[in-house]
Design a protein around this motif. Structure first.
Motif, PDB file in Angstrom:
ATOM      1  N   ILE A   1      -2.439   7.411   2.965  1.00 32.01           N
ATOM      2  CA  ILE A   1      -3.637   7.466   3.821  1.00 32.01           C
ATOM      3  C   ILE A   1      -4.126   6.065   4.117  1.00 32.01           C
ATOM      4  O   ILE A   1      -4.350   5.691   5.279  1.00 32.01           O
ATOM      5  CB  ILE A   1      -4.752   8.308   3.158  1.00 32.01           C
ATOM      6  N   GLU A   2      -4.294   5.259   3.057  1.00 30.48           N
ATOM      7  CA  GLU A   2      -4.770   3.892   3.244  1.00 30.48           C
ATOM      8  C   GLU A   2      -3.768   3.067   4.052  1.00 30.48           C
ATOM      9  O   GLU A   2      -4.157   2.242   4.893  1.00 30.48           O
ATOM     10  CB  GLU A   2      -5.022   3.231   1.894  1.00 30.48           C
TER      11      GLU A   2
ATOM     12  N   TRP B   1       0.393  13.910   2.299  1.00 33.39           N
ATOM     13  CA  TRP B   1      -0.313  12.679   1.938  1.00 33.39           C
ATOM     14  C   TRP B   1      -0.184  12.349   0.452  1.00 33.39           C
ATOM     15  O   TRP B   1      -1.074  11.780  -0.151  1.00 33.39           O
ATOM     16  CB  TRP B   1      -1.779  12.729   2.373  1.00 33.39           C
ATOM     17  N   ASP B   2       0.965  12.747  -0.114  1.00 28.52           N
ATOM     18  CA  ASP B   2       1.246  12.464  -1.532  1.00 28.52           C
ATOM     19  C   ASP B   2       2.683  11.988  -1.644  1.00 28.52           C
ATOM     20  O   ASP B   2       3.613  12.780  -1.580  1.00 28.52           O
ATOM     21  CB  ASP B   2       1.026  13.720  -2.380  1.00 28.52           C
ATOM     22  N   THR B   3       2.860  10.680  -1.818  1.00 25.44           N
ATOM     23  CA  THR B   3       4.210  10.135  -1.926  1.00 25.44           C
ATOM     24  C   THR B   3       4.515   9.645  -3.341  1.00 25.44           C
ATOM     25  O   THR B   3       5.550   9.023  -3.565  1.00 25.44           O
ATOM     26  CB  THR B   3       4.396   8.962  -0.942  1.00 25.44           C
ATOM     27  N   ALA B   4       3.633   9.911  -4.275  1.00 30.01           N
ATOM     28  CA  ALA B   4       3.832   9.447  -5.651  1.00 30.01           C
ATOM     29  C   ALA B   4       4.999  10.177  -6.315  1.00 30.01           C
ATOM     30  O   ALA B   4       5.199  11.373  -6.123  1.00 30.01           O
ATOM     31  CB  ALA B   4       2.558   9.659  -6.467  1.00 30.01           C
TER      32      ALA B   4
ATOM     33  N   ALA C   1       1.521   1.025  -4.229  1.00 31.06           N
ATOM     34  CA  ALA C   1       0.340   1.831  -4.570  1.00 31.06           C
ATOM     35  C   ALA C   1       0.548   3.305  -4.247  1.00 31.06           C
ATOM     36  O   ALA C   1      -0.154   4.163  -4.773  1.00 31.06           O
ATOM     37  CB  ALA C   1      -0.888   1.300  -3.833  1.00 31.06           C
ATOM     38  N   LYS C   2       1.520   3.597  -3.372  1.00 30.32           N
ATOM     39  CA  LYS C   2       1.793   4.973  -2.918  1.00 30.32           C
ATOM     40  C   LYS C   2       0.519   5.638  -2.389  1.00 30.32           C
ATOM     41  O   LYS C   2       0.140   6.726  -2.799  1.00 30.32           O
ATOM     42  CB  LYS C   2       2.428   5.795  -4.053  1.00 30.32           C
ATOM     43  N   ARG C   3      -0.095   4.930  -1.449  1.00 29.93           N
ATOM     44  CA  ARG C   3      -1.332   5.409  -0.830  1.00 29.93           C
ATOM     45  C   ARG C   3      -1.101   5.548   0.679  1.00 29.93           C
ATOM     46  O   ARG C   3      -1.467   4.675   1.468  1.00 29.93           O
ATOM     47  CB  ARG C   3      -2.477   4.422  -1.090  1.00 29.93           C
TER      48      ARG C   3
ATOM     49  N   LEU D   1       0.833  -1.208   0.000  1.00 30.36           N
ATOM     50  CA  LEU D   1       0.000   0.000   0.000  1.00 30.36           C
ATOM     51  C   LEU D   1       0.866   1.256   0.000  1.00 30.36           C
ATOM     52  O   LEU D   1       0.607   2.205  -0.748  1.00 30.36           O
ATOM     53  CB  LEU D   1      -0.908   0.026   1.239  1.00 30.36           C
TER      54      LEU D   1
ATOM     55  N   GLY E   1       3.242  10.640   5.953  1.00 33.48           N
ATOM     56  CA  GLY E   1       2.076  11.086   5.190  1.00 33.48           C
ATOM     57  C   GLY E   1       1.802  12.567   5.396  1.00 33.48           C
ATOM     58  O   GLY E   1       1.630  13.324   4.431  1.00 33.48           O
TER      59      GLY E   1
END
Length: 201
Positions: A123-124, A177-180, A119-121, A115, A172
């Motif tokens: 938050i999830e 909250w953006d690690t992409a 997925a670089k999510r 995750l 995060g």
């Protein structure tokens, strides 16, 4: 209060065998670690803003190997103590409920890395590790009633999860909250001032 759900619980044979019980989480954790491509993961890790007290990347592999081993040992101890023919009916029940919780927490544990890093999510991933910490806390309480040694064997894992939750939420938050797309091959030179690499020395 949870309940025993056979359809989502690891087979009893896994818990009853010390080698299977200890090696299963180590093998699963290692497989997931390699599946996310460690070199690429390290690049992503280097590029993210980090909260204070975060350990260097090389600490995670050995730490998790020990914690997975303790997790498996706790499962073996609790199951064999609680399912002993001379154990009380209450301990039988708590042991089987704990087996379901153990399986759930293992699943939650194994999906965090994909995750966060694939997925670089974030938050999830943070929601996942918060749930994981809660389930493991309850499991530690339940299996601690069955066998105190099993409860104490889970204590380092629970403590590390608390720290890992702080790291996951901290990363995060600090990265909006953006690690992409945040990775680099090496630390920046003085000319590459626009890099997203975080040099914390």
């Amino acid at each position: 209060m949870t309940t025993f759900i056979p359809s989502i619980t690891l087979p009893a044979a896994v818990f009853a065998n010390p080698y299977a019980s200890i090696l299963l989480p180590i093998a699963c954790g290692t497989a997931v670690g390699f599946s996310v491509q460690p070199k690429e993961t390290q690049k992503s890790y280097m590029a993210l803003k980090q909260p204070p007290y975060r350990p260097p990347p090389y600490v995670f592999g050995p730490a998790w190997s020990v914690l997975y081993g303790l997790m498996g040992f706790a499962a073996y101890r609790a199951y064999n103590t609680g399912m002993n023919p001379f154990a009380s009916t209450e301990k039988h029940l708590l042991t089987k409920q704990g087996a379901t919780l153990y399986t759930i927490q293992l699943g939650l544990n194994l999906i965090w890395m994909p995750l966060f890093f694939i997925a670089k999510r974030p938050i999830e991933a943070t929601v996942d590790i918060v749930a994981l910490t809660g389930v493991t806390g309850y499991l530690t309480y339940i299996w601690g009633q069955v066998d105190p040694v099993a409860g104490w064997a889970l204590a380092p894992y629970l403590g590390w999860l608390g720290f890992a939750t702080y790291l996951s939420a901290g990363v995060g938050y600090l990265n909006d909250w953006d690690t992409a797309s945040k990775e680099v091959d090496s630390p920046p030179s003085t000319k590459a001032k626009d890099t997203k690499y975080v040099d914390e020395k």
